[in-house]
Motif scaffolding. Structure first.
Motif: not given
Length: 265
Positions: A85-90, A110-112, A219-226
């Motif tokens: 939802g974008g309320t956190i970035d990682c 589920k995450v990168d 640390v978990g980021f959204k899939k595809g995060s740079e």
């Protein structure tokens, strides 16, 4: 008339400066880190400051990458929805990477994840006056607390016949045992080692007879995060310049620190 012009010029200059500041503030990059209260990774000290291994590492990493860092305490069960939802970035909070959730899906799907930077394991805690349990099966019929959505829940869900008690955080699970409202709890060993036998938790001990497989934090980021690769580069830098070990010494987790990422590349 000249005085009026001077006053107007001053006002316009001030407005211009304020506008420039507002513009700069709007353009500033901010990153929001999702965490829960969990010593020694992220916790509030006696001065009311948010500290911990993960807290300090996240601050240094993102500030050096050009971000202003904001921390948001979350409900652990909502970690994926907060991220999507974008309320956190990682998700940076002793996030176990090498496990699957109760839905049978690996977290890595589920995450990168960044490099695994810290070893961990689940452990069972109890009051010193509560009987030592030799095996997982020995927890049948006992009340067992755990944090909802955690690796501890995955372990507790496999205990046949246990009276499981889901709570909002690992600290809540510890408090359940401390208060006698749960006989046992499944929590991260890093948390347990930082608390048991200390001050308010002087009567809590680790149930050493039950050994659970090693886990790893990342640390978990959204899939595809740079940002995943950028944080990995920082982790390598911090290993080389000694910062990772220095931070681990500060929080007494040197024996759990991963000091070689070569197998993860």
């Amino acid at each position: 008339m000249k005085k009026i012009f001077k006053v107007m010029a001053t006002v316009l200059a001030t407005v211009g400066c304020l506008g420039a500041l507002a513009c700069c503030k709007t353009d500033e990059k901010t990153i929001t880190v999702g965490y829960t209260d969990y010593a020694p990774m992220n916790y509030t000290n006696d001065k009311g400051e948010l500290v911990g291994f993960d807290t300090e590492l996240a601050k240094k990493t993102f500030e050096e990458l050009g971000y202003k860092v904001r921390f948001k305490e979350i409900e652990w069960t909502n970690k994926y929805s907060e991220l999507e939802g974008g309320t956190i970035d990682c998700i940076w909070n002793g996030f176990t990477a090498n496990v699957e959730d109760d839905d049978g899906i690996q977290r890595a799907d589920k995450v990168d994840f960044t490099y695994h930077y810290m070893m961990n394991a689940q452990c069972v805690i109890r009051l010193a006056t509560t009987e030592e349990v030799a095996t997982k099966e020995g927890l049948a019929g006992k009340s067992v607390a755990y944090e909802s959505g955690s690796a501890g829940e995955s372990y507790a869900s496999e205990i046949e016949g246990a009276n499981t008690k889901p709570v909002a955080s690992q600290m809540d699970a510890v408090r359940e045992v401390n208060a006698g409202t749960a006989q046992y709890a499944v929590v991260d060993v890093l948390l347990a080692e930082s608390l048991v036998g200390q001050s308010d938790f002087a009567n809590i001990t680790i149930n050493e007879s039950i050994q659970i497989d090693v886990e790893y934090y990342a640390v978990g980021f959204k899939k595809g995060s740079e940002l995943t690769a950028k944080v990995n580069a920082k982790f390598e830098e911090y290993l080389q310049n000694g910062y990772m070990m220095e931070l681990a010494e500060r929080y007494n987790v040197t024996t759990k620190l991963v000091t070689d990422y070569s197998s993860q590349k």
